[in-house]
Enzyme design. Structure first.
Site, PDB file in Angstrom:
ATOM      1  N   GLU A 176       0.828  -1.204   0.000  1.00  0.00           N
ATOM      2  CA  GLU A 176       0.000   0.000   0.000  1.00  0.00           C
ATOM      3  C   GLU A 176       0.863   1.255   0.000  1.00  0.00           C
ATOM      4  OE1 GLU A 176      -2.801  -0.253   3.212  1.00  0.00           O
ATOM      5  OE2 GLU A 176      -3.810  -2.016   2.356  1.00  0.00           O
ATOM      6  N   HIS A 223      -7.968   1.469   2.077  1.00  0.00           N
ATOM      7  CA  HIS A 223      -7.893   0.883   3.422  1.00  0.00           C
ATOM      8  C   HIS A 223      -8.731   1.692   4.419  1.00  0.00           C
ATOM      9  CE1 HIS A 223      -5.073  -1.753   6.068  1.00  0.00           C
ATOM     10  NE2 HIS A 223      -6.282  -1.678   6.600  1.00  0.00           N
TER      11      HIS A 223
END
Length: 399
Positions: free
Chosen positions: A260, A283
């Site tokens: 990420e 997220h």
């Protein structure tokens, strides 16, 4: 004076909890810090609060001798070296329930949007196309939702899905009590073959790494939808991309990724970028104002209970001792190596300094033991120094 340091823009509700208890020495950082700056920020900290981007490894923990407890203001705790923290006598707390509803609502919302092909329709309208066709658009009512991992969040997703008229089946490595009309599926591939929507709610780790790979994705019902709001490592993104491109799956929603971005301005690198039938979110499954406020309060209260009474109920890496009112004139918190004779040694040291034990609570976990001793007598710096200096002691503090 207890020094508290918080990172990553933890909700103000945490500071409110600390302030209400008279703990005013709170330093808050709006983001995570690079290692050198983090090491400096941890200097002298007694309680530390982090979210998912601050990593506390063995080296950092070893350089923070004043640290007494860590609060992970989130569900996951894999950003902390839990074993090293335990061996330093530092319990780690988290918030395993506070964002359950937020994640569950997002998953159900994504399922409905994808069943109706809303992401694709929305994109086409923005680009000048007025596509009113009903092809490939379905109601949620009567469809089957397959839940992989029927824990706190998975079971809540099932309850909400049933309210929308969906049939719910689930698969878990442990036997779980079904809620509502949900039914357990003994085999993962059996669940995949039956489900119109599959949602993942499993922990990270080797056991769940790429559980949705080319083989398991191929076992999914043609035209099905895959949703992952659990851990980024549980889905093979390349295999998912291939299944979407071939038309085997009709859509997907992914909130977590194997790798990420580290900052708000860094773009996500994924083969799913640009696919009209895929919802990509950064997220944020648990990122609602309600959940963040709840998490702030829950974790702050756990840290306070530990500092004020020594209770470690809910610690993820430490012997758990529930709350009990102080019975003597002083309370000693002692973490020791879990060896034969440890309690006798501790009791003898206390007796040698005129302390009478009126209440004790002991629990062990692996290599350490943790005992809360309420005593009558004067516990001065000399007594504490003697207890700390003994070879069996890992850590010793007073409430």
């Amino acid at each position: 004076m207890t020094r508290i340091v918080l990172f990553e823009n933890i909700h103000p509700s945490a500071k409110e909890v600390f302030a209400a208890a008279g703990f005013d020495d709170v330093v808050a950082h709006a983001s995570s810090l690079p290692p050198d700056a983090l090491r400096e920020a941890l200097r002298g900290a007694n309680l530390v609060g982090i979210r998912s981007r601050t990593h506390l490894d063995a080296a950092l923990l070893s350089d923070a001798p004043d640290l007494r407890a860590i609060g992970c203001f989130c569900i996951g705790t894999n950003q902390v070296d839990l074993d090293t923290a335990m061996l330093h006598g530092v319990p780690v707390f988290n918030a395993p329930f506070s964002n359950t509803r937020s994640v569950a609502e997002m998953v159900l919302g994504e399922a409905i949007l994808l069943l109706r092909r809303i992401p694709e329709k929305n994109d086409r309208v923005h680009h000048g196309h007025w596509d009113k066709t009903a092809d490939g658009a379905f109601e949620a009512r009567g469809k089957t939702l397959g839940i992989i991992g029927y824990g706190n969040i998975g079971s809540q997703v099932g309850t909400l899905a049933e309210a929308a008229g969906m049939r719910v089946i689930f698969h878990d490595v442990e036997a779980k009590l079904p809620l509502g009309n949900a039914r357990a599926s003994t085999a993962l591939k059996k669940l995949l073959a039956q489900s119109d929507v599959v949602t993942l709610h499993v922990p990270g780790g080797k056991a769940t790494r790429n559980i949705m790979d080319a083989s398991t994705i191929a076992a999914m019902k043609p035209g099905a939808i895959l949703i992952n709001a659990s851990r980024g490592t549980v889905v093979d993104i390349d295999a998912l991309h291939d299944a979407l491109e071939s038309g085997h799956l009709s859509g997907a929603a992914i909130d977590v990724f194997p790798t990420e971005p580290k900052s708000a301005n860094e773009p996500l690198d994924s083969p799913l970028i640009g696919m009209r039938n895929v919802i990509l979110t950064p997220h944020i499954g648990g990122s609602t104002q309600e959940s963040q406020e709840n998490i702030g309060r829950e974790v702050a209260e756990k840290l306070l209970r530990f500092v004020l009474s020594g209770t470690t109920k809910g610690a993820v890496n430490f012997p758990e001792i529930p709350y009990q009112e102080i019975a003597g004139t002083a309370r000693i918190l002692h973490v020791h190596r879990n060896l034969p004779g440890a309690m006798g040694t501790l009791s003898n040291l206390m007796a040698e300094h005129g302390l009478n034990i009126v209440s004790q609570q002991l629990q062990t976990r692996g290599p350490i033991g943790y005992v809360i001793s309420d005593v009558e007598g004067k516990v001065d710096d000399t007594v504490v120094s003697v207890l700390r200096a003994h070879p069996i002691t890992v850590r010793c503090d007073l409430v």
